[in-house]
Enzyme design. Structure first.
Site, PDB file in Angstrom:
ATOM      1  CE  LYS A  65      -9.512   1.883  -1.882  1.00 47.43           C
ATOM      2  NZ  LYS A  65     -10.118   3.099  -1.321  1.00 47.43           N
ATOM      3  CE1 TYR A  78     -15.274  -2.111  -6.135  1.00 45.11           C
ATOM      4  CE2 TYR A  78     -17.088  -3.660  -6.415  1.00 45.11           C
ATOM      5  CZ  TYR A  78     -16.309  -2.616  -6.891  1.00 45.11           C
ATOM      6  OH  TYR A  78     -16.579  -2.085  -8.112  1.00 45.11           O
ATOM      7  NE  ARG A 124      -3.719  15.206  -5.908  1.00 45.98           N
ATOM      8  CZ  ARG A 124      -4.759  14.808  -6.611  1.00 45.98           C
ATOM      9  NH1 ARG A 124      -5.432  15.677  -7.336  1.00 45.98           N
ATOM     10  NH2 ARG A 124      -5.165  13.561  -6.593  1.00 45.98           N
ATOM     11  N   GLY A 138      -5.230   5.884  -8.681  1.00 46.21           N
ATOM     12  CA  GLY A 138      -5.794   4.570  -9.019  1.00 46.21           C
ATOM     13  C   GLY A 138      -4.778   3.436  -8.988  1.00 46.21           C
TER      14      GLY A 138
HETATM   15  P1  ADP Z   1      -7.890  13.680  -9.388  1.00 44.55           P
HETATM   16  O1  ADP Z   1      -9.001  13.319  -8.472  1.00 44.55           O
HETATM   17  O2  ADP Z   1      -7.368  15.048  -9.272  1.00 44.55           O
HETATM   18  O3  ADP Z   1      -8.127  13.218 -10.744  1.00 44.55           O
HETATM   19  P2  ADP Z   1      -6.067  11.577  -9.415  1.00 44.55           P
HETATM   20  O4  ADP Z   1      -5.970  10.638  -8.260  1.00 44.55           O
HETATM   21  O5  ADP Z   1      -6.677  11.104 -10.675  1.00 44.55           O
HETATM   22  O6  ADP Z   1      -6.782  12.826  -8.816  1.00 44.55           O
HETATM   23  O7  ADP Z   1      -4.640  12.158  -9.695  1.00 44.55           O
HETATM   24  C1  ADP Z   1      -4.376  13.299 -10.459  1.00 44.55           C
HETATM   25  C2  ADP Z   1      -3.019  13.198 -11.049  1.00 44.55           C
HETATM   26  O8  ADP Z   1      -2.082  12.991 -10.032  1.00 44.55           O
HETATM   27  C3  ADP Z   1      -2.888  12.035 -11.988  1.00 44.55           C
HETATM   28  O9  ADP Z   1      -2.046  12.430 -13.028  1.00 44.55           O
HETATM   29  C4  ADP Z   1      -2.261  10.961 -11.117  1.00 44.55           C
HETATM   30  O10 ADP Z   1      -1.510  10.065 -11.898  1.00 44.55           O
HETATM   31  C5  ADP Z   1      -1.409  11.772 -10.210  1.00 44.55           C
HETATM   32  N1  ADP Z   1      -1.255  11.244  -8.844  1.00 44.55           N
HETATM   33  C6  ADP Z   1      -2.204  11.050  -7.929  1.00 44.55           C
HETATM   34  N2  ADP Z   1      -1.705  10.608  -6.777  1.00 44.55           N
HETATM   35  C7  ADP Z   1      -0.377  10.520  -6.941  1.00 44.55           C
HETATM   36  C8  ADP Z   1       0.708  10.136  -6.100  1.00 44.55           C
HETATM   37  N3  ADP Z   1       0.522   9.747  -4.844  1.00 44.55           N
HETATM   38  N4  ADP Z   1       1.948  10.181  -6.606  1.00 44.55           N
HETATM   39  C9  ADP Z   1       2.142  10.576  -7.866  1.00 44.55           C
HETATM   40  N5  ADP Z   1       1.164  10.962  -8.700  1.00 44.55           N
HETATM   41  C10 ADP Z   1      -0.069  10.938  -8.262  1.00 44.55           C
HETATM   42  P1  ADP Z   2      -6.719   6.823  -5.326  1.00 41.80           P
HETATM   43  O1  ADP Z   2      -5.886   7.443  -4.264  1.00 41.80           O
HETATM   44  O2  ADP Z   2      -5.946   5.958  -6.216  1.00 41.80           O
HETATM   45  O3  ADP Z   2      -7.569   7.842  -6.003  1.00 41.80           O
HETATM   46  P2  ADP Z   2      -9.154   5.941  -3.964  1.00 41.80           P
HETATM   47  O4  ADP Z   2      -9.179   5.372  -2.591  1.00 41.80           O
HETATM   48  O5  ADP Z   2      -9.662   7.324  -4.124  1.00 41.80           O
HETATM   49  O6  ADP Z   2      -7.675   5.810  -4.518  1.00 41.80           O
HETATM   50  O7  ADP Z   2      -9.936   4.952  -4.914  1.00 41.80           O
HETATM   51  C1  ADP Z   2     -10.006   5.158  -6.304  1.00 41.80           C
HETATM   52  C2  ADP Z   2     -11.426   4.881  -6.801  1.00 41.80           C
HETATM   53  O8  ADP Z   2     -11.807   3.531  -6.576  1.00 41.80           O
HETATM   54  C3  ADP Z   2     -12.467   5.714  -6.096  1.00 41.80           C
HETATM   55  O9  ADP Z   2     -12.694   6.914  -6.792  1.00 41.80           O
HETATM   56  C4  ADP Z   2     -13.699   4.831  -6.071  1.00 41.80           C
HETATM   57  O10 ADP Z   2     -14.513   5.061  -7.198  1.00 41.80           O
HETATM   58  C5  ADP Z   2     -13.152   3.440  -6.131  1.00 41.80           C
HETATM   59  N1  ADP Z   2     -13.180   2.858  -4.779  1.00 41.80           N
HETATM   60  C6  ADP Z   2     -12.246   3.058  -3.839  1.00 41.80           C
HETATM   61  N2  ADP Z   2     -12.542   2.391  -2.716  1.00 41.80           N
HETATM   62  C7  ADP Z   2     -13.714   1.753  -2.936  1.00 41.80           C
HETATM   63  C8  ADP Z   2     -14.537   0.873  -2.179  1.00 41.80           C
HETATM   64  N3  ADP Z   2     -14.201   0.512  -0.948  1.00 41.80           N
HETATM   65  N4  ADP Z   2     -15.667   0.396  -2.761  1.00 41.80           N
HETATM   66  C9  ADP Z   2     -15.992   0.733  -4.011  1.00 41.80           C
HETATM   67  N5  ADP Z   2     -15.246   1.547  -4.783  1.00 41.80           N
HETATM   68  C10 ADP Z   2     -14.121   2.055  -4.268  1.00 41.80           C
END
Ligand code: ADP
Ligand code: ADP
Ligand code: MG
Length: 457
Positions: free
Chosen positions: A157, A201, A292, A164
């Site tokens: 990560k 994971y 946020r 994502g």
């Molecule tokens: P949510 O849980 O609100 O769906 P997401 O992680 O899917 O959160 O992000 C929501 C929006 O913010 C998406 O359009 C994603 O591409 C954008 N986003 C999330 N994290 C970042 C970041 N660190 N920098 C820029 N855009 C981000």
């Molecule tokens: P982002 O900032 O991109 O949203 P997250 O850490 O929230 O990153 O991870 C995105 C998604 O990936 C989570 O919503 C979860 O479903 C999955 N995920 C993240 N970490 C784990 C893990 N350690 N094991 C299984 N699934 C995971």
């Protein structure tokens, strides 16, 4: 109370913020890019200012242009929405330094939570259970050492990650090299920071998150939980509230942990604490905190009857929370489908262009948050979200039926959308039985392909 708010975002969330401002008697100014000149948010706001060319770097991520627009229009606050600058601590500080209220937590709190490694350290200190993981890994040998301790499979990560991006799964040692370089490159490009770490994971996990609210007067509460396990490429597709099939003990412990974390970091405004829930072990682990408003906030609004964006504005204006924890009640069940301009049949290829017909369902328990209308041109530069269809009903099965009716009532022509795809997901036996996890969508996709990778008929 705030008087005039600059909306530093676009799409459905910009419309959502403009309307919340209007309902509170606050003026709104929409900062828009050249590609969004004819947008609904621009039309509905009191004022609008062009902040630059279509590319996000030149407009929605252009801090100087946004600050100039805010000051030039006499705004006293900036609402960043989600994405773009919403979790940018330097931007929050820059707003404050310019005498503007940032609708969100202080820069230092964003900093403490925005980096996943820093957030893990804070969560650990406050007694919130973590996914077993490593500190930063700088090269393959450090990664190997971490995996020797954590065990496969793992996720690589990005510490700065979000949306994502910068996440890779490693099931076998042979995949490690490519996963590390892929994740680092993606994170470097998206966040300007390629630092990585490793987490165990959790197989067949569910994504459960808790909505929190905190004011400046020392009150921190939660508004219950949401399940967002339906994901594609670590991005949410369908969300619901409350999270189904969660033992009371786990639910209460998770909610308490979220409040403890928020209070422990001096959180202010709306935020979300994300967890993975291990169904087999009935254990939850902290993932990250989003500092946020979240895309899926409407499902929480539906079951609590509270307006989260209005509350954000009130908190930013210095008001104490108008509700206590005891006032918050969860009634019914809500589901949200993210409708995007993508062709599901072609690997979710984006499908921008002119919407020749946009006809949406209305009715009891149906809500659609959107910036689209007949004749609207979806620009190719941004996120493909067209709208969020939300249904509320007394229970989950009825919310599903209502969602299927609502999806059937949507008529969108001129571009490809995911409406049919969402109908298939929500109408499936597995979804109805809640026999799902974060990998369900991908497993399902695999099962629908022939061994050659073509769709099965
Ligand atoms: P949510 O849980 O609100 O769906 P997401 O992680 O899917 O959160 O992000 C929501 C929006 O913010 C998406 O359009 C994603 O591409 C954008 N986003 C999330 N994290 C970042 C970041 N660190 N920098 C820029 N855009 C981000
Ligand atoms: P982002 O900032 O991109 O949203 P997250 O850490 O929230 O990153 O991870 C995105 C998604 O990936 C989570 O919503 C979860 O479903 C999955 N995920 C993240 N970490 C784990 C893990 N350690 N094991 C299984 N699934 C995971
Ligand atoms: Mg997340």
């Amino acid at each position: 109370m705030l008087r005039r708010v600059l909306v530093a975002n676009r799409g459905e969330i910009a419309v959502r913020i403009v309307r919340a401002c209007r309902e509170l008697g606050i003026e709104s100014v929409v900062a828009y890019s050249q590609a969004d000149r004819d947008s609904l948010a621009v039309r509905e706001s009191d004022r609008a200012v062009c902040i630059g060319p279509p590319r996000s770097e030149d407009s929605y991520l252009n801090q100087a242009a946004i600050l100039t627009a805010a000051m030039g229009t006499g705004a006293d606050a900036v609402h960043p929405g989600y994405g773009f600058l919403a979790e940018n601590a330097d931007f929050a500080d820059a707003c404050r330094d310019a005498g503007l209220t940032f609708v969100g937590p202080p820069g230092d709190v964003i900093r403490a939570m925005g980096n996943k490694l820093a957030a893990r350290a804070t969560a650990a200190r406050l007694g919130v259970p973590l996914v077993p993981g490593s500190p930063q890994v700088r090269d393959v040998s450090e990664a190997r050492a971490a995996i020797a301790e954590i065990g496969l499979p793992v996720l690589i990560k990005a510490a700065a990650g979000g949306g994502g991006r910068g996440i890779r799964i490693v099931r076998e040692e042979s995949q490690l090299d490519a996963a590390l370089s892929g994740a680092a490159a993606e994170a470097e490009a998206a966040f300007g920071d390629g630092s990585l770490f490793i987490e165990r994971y959790i197989e067949r996990a569910r994504h459960v998150e808790v909505q929190v609210l905190a004011d400046r007067h020392g009150h921190t509460i939660h508004l219950g939980d949401r399940d967002c396990s339906l994901q594609r490429r670590y991005q949410k597709v369908v969300e619901e509230a409350p999270a189904p099939d969660l033992p009371d003990e786990v639910r209460n412990s998770m909610r308490t942990a979220a409040v403890r974390l928020a209070a422990g970091v001096g959180y202010e405004n709306a935020g979300t604490v994300e967890f993975v829930y291990d169904r087999q072990r009935q254990e939850y682990h902290f993932l990250e905190m989003n500092t946020r408003i979240q895309v899926e906030h409407p499902v929480t609004e539906a079951v609590t009857g509270l307006d989260l964006v209005q509350l954000q504005l009130q908190i930013a204006g210095g008001s104490p929370l108008p509700v206590t924890q005891e006032d918050v009640t969860i009634t019914g069940h809500a589901i949200e489908c993210r409708v995007t301009a993508e062709s599901a049949a072609e690997g979710f290829r984006p499908s921008p262009g002119r919407i020749t017909r946009w006809s949406a369902p209305t009715g009891d328990g149906i809500r659609l948050d959107t910036h689209c209308f007949s004749g609207y041109v979806v620009p190719p530069f941004y996120d493909s979200l067209l709208g969020k269809l939300v249904t509320l009903a007394p229970n989950r099965q009825q919310a599903i039926s209502r969602m299927l009716d609502a999806l059937a009532g949507m008529d969108v022509q001129g571009i490809q959308t995911t409406i049919a795809y969402l109908t298939e997901l929500v109408g499936s036996d597995e979804f109805r039985a809640f026999d799902i996890s974060t990998t369900w969508i991908e497993q399902r996709a695999q099962a629908h392909l022939t061994p050659e990778g073509a769709p099965r008929r």
